[in-house]
Every structure is written in C-alpha cells, then in structure tokens.
Design a protein around this motif. Structure first.
Motif, PDB file in Angstrom:
ATOM      1  N   GLU A  24       3.212  13.878 -13.930  1.00 47.85           N
ATOM      2  CA  GLU A  24       2.168  14.430 -14.806  1.00 47.85           C
ATOM      3  C   GLU A  24       2.137  15.949 -14.704  1.00 47.85           C
ATOM      4  N   LYS A  25       2.232  16.450 -13.451  1.00 48.01           N
ATOM      5  CA  LYS A  25       2.207  17.900 -13.211  1.00 48.01           C
ATOM      6  C   LYS A  25       3.402  18.568 -13.887  1.00 48.01           C
ATOM      7  N   ARG A  26       4.559  17.878 -13.734  1.00 42.69           N
ATOM      8  CA  ARG A  26       5.780  18.428 -14.334  1.00 42.69           C
ATOM      9  C   ARG A  26       5.647  18.510 -15.845  1.00 42.69           C
ATOM     10  N   LEU A  27       5.116  17.417 -16.460  1.00 48.24           N
ATOM     11  CA  LEU A  27       4.958  17.385 -17.919  1.00 48.24           C
ATOM     12  C   LEU A  27       4.000  18.467 -18.384  1.00 48.24           C
ATOM     13  N   LEU A  28       2.887  18.605 -17.594  1.00 46.65           N
ATOM     14  CA  LEU A  28       1.878  19.612 -17.944  1.00 46.65           C
ATOM     15  C   LEU A  28       2.488  21.013 -17.881  1.00 46.65           C
ATOM     16  N   ASN A  29       3.230  21.273 -16.814  1.00 46.73           N
ATOM     17  CA  ASN A  29       3.905  22.574 -16.675  1.00 46.73           C
ATOM     18  C   ASN A  29       4.845  22.826 -17.845  1.00 46.73           C
ATOM     19  N   TYR A  30       5.580  21.739 -18.199  1.00 45.88           N
ATOM     20  CA  TYR A  30       6.538  21.865 -19.295  1.00 45.88           C
ATOM     21  C   TYR A  30       5.809  22.232 -20.597  1.00 45.88           C
ATOM     22  N   LYS A  31       4.621  21.518 -20.805  1.00 47.31           N
ATOM     23  CA  LYS A  31       3.852  21.782 -22.025  1.00 47.31           C
ATOM     24  C   LYS A  31       3.378  23.227 -22.049  1.00 47.31           C
ATOM     25  N   VAL A  32       2.833  23.685 -20.890  1.00 43.95           N
ATOM     26  CA  VAL A  32       2.311  25.054 -20.806  1.00 43.95           C
ATOM     27  C   VAL A  32       3.423  26.056 -21.101  1.00 43.95           C
ATOM     28  N   ILE A  33       4.590  25.808 -20.485  1.00 41.87           N
ATOM     29  CA  ILE A  33       5.710  26.750 -20.677  1.00 41.87           C
ATOM     30  C   ILE A  33       6.143  26.776 -22.143  1.00 41.87           C
ATOM     31  N   THR A  34       6.276  25.559 -22.753  1.00 43.86           N
ATOM     32  CA  THR A  34       6.710  25.542 -24.176  1.00 43.86           C
ATOM     33  C   THR A  34       5.663  26.208 -25.068  1.00 43.86           C
ATOM     34  N   HIS A  35       4.343  25.963 -24.732  1.00 39.28           N
ATOM     35  CA  HIS A  35       3.290  26.588 -25.537  1.00 39.28           C
ATOM     36  C   HIS A  35       3.393  28.116 -25.432  1.00 39.28           C
ATOM     37  N   GLU A  36       3.571  28.594 -24.186  1.00 41.07           N
ATOM     38  CA  GLU A  36       3.675  30.055 -23.993  1.00 41.07           C
ATOM     39  C   GLU A  36       4.898  30.612 -24.715  1.00 41.07           C
ATOM     40  N   ASN A  37       6.000  29.847 -24.608  1.00 40.09           N
ATOM     41  CA  ASN A  37       7.228  30.288 -25.299  1.00 40.09           C
ATOM     42  C   ASN A  37       7.019  30.352 -26.800  1.00 40.09           C
ATOM     43  N   ASN A  38       6.266  29.307 -27.344  1.00 35.12           N
ATOM     44  CA  ASN A  38       6.003  29.290 -28.789  1.00 35.12           C
ATOM     45  C   ASN A  38       5.210  30.523 -29.201  1.00 35.12           C
ATOM     46  N   ILE A  39       4.137  30.806 -28.375  1.00 38.51           N
ATOM     47  CA  ILE A  39       3.303  31.980 -28.694  1.00 38.51           C
ATOM     48  C   ILE A  39       4.169  33.239 -28.679  1.00 38.51           C
ATOM     49  N   LYS A  40       4.989  33.313 -27.603  1.00 36.55           N
ATOM     50  CA  LYS A  40       5.862  34.502 -27.486  1.00 36.55           C
ATOM     51  C   LYS A  40       6.757  34.624 -28.701  1.00 36.55           C
ATOM     52  N   ASP A  84       0.839  -1.207   0.000  1.00 37.33           N
ATOM     53  CA  ASP A  84       0.000   0.000   0.000  1.00 37.33           C
ATOM     54  C   ASP A  84       0.871   1.254   0.000  1.00 37.33           C
ATOM     55  N   ILE A  85       1.932   1.222   0.845  1.00 41.83           N
ATOM     56  CA  ILE A  85       2.841   2.392   0.903  1.00 41.83           C
ATOM     57  C   ILE A  85       3.511   2.590  -0.460  1.00 41.83           C
ATOM     58  N   ARG A  86       3.979   1.433  -1.032  1.00 40.03           N
ATOM     59  CA  ARG A  86       4.647   1.527  -2.348  1.00 40.03           C
ATOM     60  C   ARG A  86       3.708   2.118  -3.382  1.00 40.03           C
ATOM     61  N   LYS A  87       2.421   1.644  -3.354  1.00 35.31           N
ATOM     62  CA  LYS A  87       1.440   2.156  -4.319  1.00 35.31           C
ATOM     63  C   LYS A  87       1.266   3.655  -4.141  1.00 35.31           C
ATOM     64  N   LYS A  88       1.168   4.077  -2.856  1.00 40.87           N
ATOM     65  CA  LYS A  88       0.989   5.510  -2.584  1.00 40.87           C
ATOM     66  C   LYS A  88       2.181   6.306  -3.117  1.00 40.87           C
ATOM     67  N   ILE A  89       3.409   5.774  -2.850  1.00 41.10           N
ATOM     68  CA  ILE A  89       4.617   6.480  -3.309  1.00 41.10           C
ATOM     69  C   ILE A  89       4.621   6.558  -4.839  1.00 41.10           C
ATOM     70  N   SER A  90       4.283   5.422  -5.516  1.00 43.44           N
ATOM     71  CA  SER A  90       4.268   5.407  -6.992  1.00 43.44           C
ATOM     72  C   SER A  90       3.230   6.396  -7.506  1.00 43.44           C
ATOM     73  N   TYR A  91       2.039   6.422  -6.856  1.00 44.29           N
ATOM     74  CA  TYR A  91       0.987   7.325  -7.302  1.00 44.29           C
ATOM     75  C   TYR A  91       1.438   8.784  -7.146  1.00 44.29           C
ATOM     76  N   LEU A  92       2.104   9.057  -5.993  1.00 43.88           N
ATOM     77  CA  LEU A  92       2.621  10.419  -5.769  1.00 43.88           C
ATOM     78  C   LEU A  92       3.615  10.816  -6.852  1.00 43.88           C
ATOM     79  N   ARG A  93       4.531   9.845  -7.141  1.00 43.89           N
ATOM     80  CA  ARG A  93       5.550  10.110  -8.186  1.00 43.89           C
ATOM     81  C   ARG A  93       4.873  10.356  -9.529  1.00 43.89           C
ATOM     82  N   PHE A  94       3.844   9.506  -9.839  1.00 39.36           N
ATOM     83  CA  PHE A  94       3.135   9.622 -11.118  1.00 39.36           C
ATOM     84  C   PHE A  94       2.476  10.995 -11.232  1.00 39.36           C
ATOM     85  N   THR A  95       1.737  11.401 -10.146  1.00 40.46           N
ATOM     86  CA  THR A  95       1.042  12.702 -10.215  1.00 40.46           C
ATOM     87  C   THR A  95       2.046  13.855 -10.332  1.00 40.46           C
ATOM     88  N   LYS A  96       3.179  13.720  -9.624  1.00 39.35           N
ATOM     89  CA  LYS A  96       4.210  14.771  -9.722  1.00 39.35           C
ATOM     90  C   LYS A  96       4.751  14.863 -11.143  1.00 39.35           C
TER      91      LYS A  96
END
Ligand code: SF4
Ligand code: SF4
Length: 492
Positions: free
Chosen positions: A441-457, A427-439
């Motif tokens: 995903e967030k990182r990738l999303l941020n990266y996409k947003v930043i690259t999109h904004e940079n492209n627009i700029k 259960d702990i391992r699953k929680k840690i993996s889920y935390l890593r996964f969500t982190k």
C-alpha cells in the motif's frame, strides 16, 4: 536387542553413496526461493535454496543432476508442506570450490557467523535451530559454553563415536565458538558410563584452562538443554526463555564439529554420523551418512533385500518416530535409524481411563502435570494446555512408561503441540501478510504521489513552453509590423 555400545569405539564407517538423494525443505512458514532448476548440474556443497530468516541454506550432498522438484506433505505433520528435491548422483562426488580459513582470529564474529549461516548449520542434536541465529542471540549475553555430549537414548552412540574419534576437531570448534561469543569457560557435559571417552577428553585438555569436564549421573533423559542446565548449575530456564537468556550457550558435539568443518575446512553441512540399529539381518553401527540419503538405501545395500516386513523409526527406543515411507531421507537432525522386523501384534495394549494416580507427574523431568495435559489435550482446550506449558514437554515418554492405564500420553501431546504450533504459525503468516500488504500500500501510495508530482511538473513545463512559444510568436508578429511600418516610412 544386541548391545551397540561397542560401535562407538570404532571409526564411523562410510556408507556407500546412494543413487538418488531426497532433500526435504520446510516451506510451511514462508515461501522458499530455489537456486536450482530441474536438469541443472550441481556439485557437492552447492546451495539449493536462498536462505532467509526462517531457513538456512541447504546444500547438495553430492554432485549430479536435479532430477525433480515437487511439493511433499510431511508424514509427521500433514499440515507441514515440504519442498522435495531429488538429486541423481553422477558418482563423481565432486565438491564446489571450498574456502578454508587458516586463522579464524583474523575474522570478526559477524563474518564467522555469516560463514556458519551460509554453511547451513543447524542444531544436529534434534533442535534444528539455526546455529548462526543462536550465536547472534548469544552475543554479549553468555559467559559459558556447554558442550552437550550427553546422549539421552540408551542405544544411540553417534555423538560418543564422534568424540572418541574426532575430539581434537571438537575442541577446535569449541575455541571458534568461544572466540565468536567471547566465552571464557567451556563445560563438557558427559554421562558417567562413558569412561573411555572421559579419559580421552582429559588427555586432550590437560594443558587447556578453557575446558572443564562435568561428569553427570546416567539418567534418562539427560541431554535436553533444560535438564542439562539444571543438572550442571541447579538453575531452571524460565518459561518461554532460552539458555542464552541466563548466560549459557549449549551446542551438541555434532554441531560443534560441523562448525569447525565449516570455518577451518570451508565445508558446508552435507553429512553427519548416524547410528543404525538393526538385528542380525540388517546393518548396524555408526556411519558417515549424507543428508538426503533415503532410508531404503540402508536396506538395499546390505544383507536383507526383503524389506516389506520391517518397521523403521527415526530416533531411539524412547523418542523414536515411526516412518512409513522408505523414500524419506536422513535430515540434518536424524541421529539414528532403527530397523526392526515386524512381530505378530497379538498382545495389543488396551488404553484405560486415567485413575489420577499421579505417577506421571512424579517422573516428569521438567515438572509438568501430564494428567492435566492429557485431560485438556483430549478436550482440545488449547488455552489450558498452553497455560499448563505443554510446549515445554520434551516428549521423553517417561510419563507414558509408568502410566498404569497404558495411556499413550505423548501421542495426545504431540497432536496438541502441533495444533498450537499451527495456530501460532497462522498468526505469524497473518503478520507477514499484513506487513507485505502495508508495504505494498505504501509503495502504491508513493508511486501515486510521484506520478502526480511528475504530472504537475510536466504540465508546468508545458505551460512554460506554451508561454515561451506565445512570446516568440508575439515578438515575430511585432517585428513584422515594425518592419512594415519602416517600409512605409521609407517609401514616403
Ligand atoms: S499415570 Fe496415567 S493413570 Fe496415573 S494420573 Fe497419569 S495419566 Fe492418569
Ligand atoms: S513426555 Fe511426559 S514426562 Fe516427558 S516431558 Fe513430556 S509430560 Fe513430562
């Protein structure tokens, strides 16, 4: 068995250094980050891994070279994976540069806890729980420090030997802990049969109002924290709670001594006192032993070199665990190595069915119902075993000793506890993996947003640049036309 009580009166002997040390690091919960690689030179006290929330740092017990790093299956629990680091000694035993502290009162609690963490100190009485974490949890919560000088097992004298010979340092360790956790009273709990040790403690604390000695009746098992709190205060630690939750901080004497050495002498944890119990063929007594010393070292250095015909246990008469691999080594919580010559096993005890006599429930020191636990463990009913608090079992084997049906109850409980712990670990391992996964995903999303904004700029910049060049071109054309008109006019 010869009496071993006398050993605790003498200074512990120094065990000669082994040629190779085997360091086992638990990596079952999360991956361990190594700080060394094969063939690297190391000094005594050099950290071998980075610590994290699950593992405190582990240090080289002597100077030498890292000979090998591999994965090893835990012999007590096959599901546990250990990292095994082999250190080849250079026989120089050279320390890293130590940083002793003269006046610990100049440091904040947080700074001292950090040093204790970096020194790799865990509960040396058996728990192996990180001492720094325990101190962090106890901040602003506890009022009393209980010094656990009660040795449950009848033949183990490692702690008593430590108090007899290093009482001054242990009291200093108590003062450091009291300073860190703002403790006003220290209770030294010791059993009534240690008469000489008790008088020694009294002679050292006579002008110290911080300390009080509590003499307990000789009873097995007296050293477990639950039983200790009950004997001293009459209070019971609630289920799934710890002693700190009711205001008591408990440390074993060996842990307190290690804390003193880490703060005052600047030494990380690399050795401990181990009681070695053997018959006349083997070595016996209390020894300063480096963490990572292989068990076979106790046999090869001394009287009897033929060790095919022996049985070795880690621990004492009641709670000892048999080990089958002589390359297994002294862990931080190993307080006893018990060596026996194999006897002919002609009178094997037969296990009969439970007759529900209830003797086991009468003797259980933590008020469990062993017969119910046995029944549910046998039927792998994990929910029920958890409901009947199997995790509170301290594996003292008192129930097993009185069972008329000779049922190896603790064997069933250990298997069941491992299964439950593995379920919880997953259960702990699953929680840690889920935390890593969500982190991630967030990182990738941020990266996409930043690259999109940079492209627009960048497209906007390009557009602006395009407009500017068009304007310049238009102006040049205009200027050319005007220059042509001006030339025409001048000709007329
Ligand atoms: S002592 Fe043994 S036989 Fe009696 S109830 Fe307990 S498990 Fe059953
Ligand atoms: S081993 Fe038996 S007697 Fe000891 S705590 Fe566990 S259930 Fe109780």
């Amino acid at each position: 068995m010869t009496t071993h009580k006398k050993y605790s009166d003498y200074l512990p002997q120094n065990l000669p250094l082994a040629k190779r040390f085997f360091i086992f690091i638990d990596s079952s919960i999360c991956s361990v980050r190594l700080r060394v690689k094969i063939n690297q030179k190391v000094l005594r006290g050099q950290p071998l891994i980075f610590g994290d929330i699950f593992n405190v740092p582990v240090h080289a017990p002597t100077s030498g070279w890292i000979e090998d790093i591999s994965i090893y299956s835990n012999s007590f629990n096959q599901n546990k994976k250990n990292i095994k680091i082999i250190i080849l000694s250079d026989h120089l035993d050279k320390w890293i540069r130590l940083k002793p502290i003269k006046n610990y009162k100049r440091y904040t609690s947080e700074q001292l806890i950090k040093i204790i963490y970096q020194s790799g100190i865990v509960g040396l009485g058996g728990g192996q729980f990180s001492s720094s974490k325990k101190l962090m949890l106890s901040m602003n919560k506890v009022h009393t420090l209980i010094v656990n000088a009660v040795e449950s097992e009848p033949y183990i004298t490692a702690d008593n030997c430590l108090i007899n010979n290093y009482i001054h340092e242990i009291l200093k360790g108590c003062k450091i802990i009291s300073w860190i956790a703002n403790i006003k009273i220290v209770l030294i709990a010791i059993q009534e049969d240690k008469i000489e040790t008790i008088s020694k403690i009294y002679s050292f604390i006579k002008n110290e109002p911080l300390f009080k000695v509590c003499i307990l009746k000789k009873k097995y098992p007296g050293g477990s924290s639950k039983i200790l709190i009950k004997s001293l205060t009459g209070q019971e630690i609630p289920h799934e709670k710890h002693a700190v939750d009711i205001g008591y901080l408990i440390f074993n004497v060996a842990t307190i001594y290690a804390i003193k050495r880490s703060i005052i002498d600047g030494e990380p944890l690399t050795e401990r006192i181990v009681t070695v119990l053997g018959d006349e063929n083997f070595l016996s007594g209390n020894f300063w032993t480096r963490i990572g010393t292989p068990v076979k070292h106790f046999l090869t250095n001394y009287k009897n070199k033929i060790y095919l015909n022996i049985i070795v246990y880690f621990g004492g008469l009641f709670m000892g665990k048999r080990i089958y691999d002589l390359n297994l080594s002294i862990l931080k919580n190993t307080n006893c190595v018990w060596i026996q010559l194999k006897k002919k096993e002609n009178n094997k005890t037969i296990e009969y069915s439970c007759i529900r006599c209830g003797y086991c429930s009468f003797v259980c020191p933590v008020n469990l119902l062993p017969q119910q636990l046995y029944w549910y463990s046998k039927n792998t009913d994990h929910k029920k075993t958890k409901k009947y608090d199997i995790l509170d079992c301290i594996e003292c084997k008192a129930c097993e000793k009185v069972c008329p049906s000779h049922i190896p109850l603790v064997k069933y409980f250990k298997i069941e506890k491992n299964i439950i712990k593995n379920i919880e670990l997953n259960d702990i391992r699953k929680k840690i993996s889920y935390l890593r996964f969500t982190k991630r995903e967030k990182r990738l999303l941020n990266y996409k947003v930043i690259t999109h904004e940079n492209n627009i700029k960048s497209t906007n910049i390009l557009k602006i640049q395009d407009n500017k060049t068009n304007d310049i071109k238009r102006n040049i054309r205009k200027a050319k036309v005007q220059a042509a008109i001006a030339r025409m006019k001048s000709k007329k």
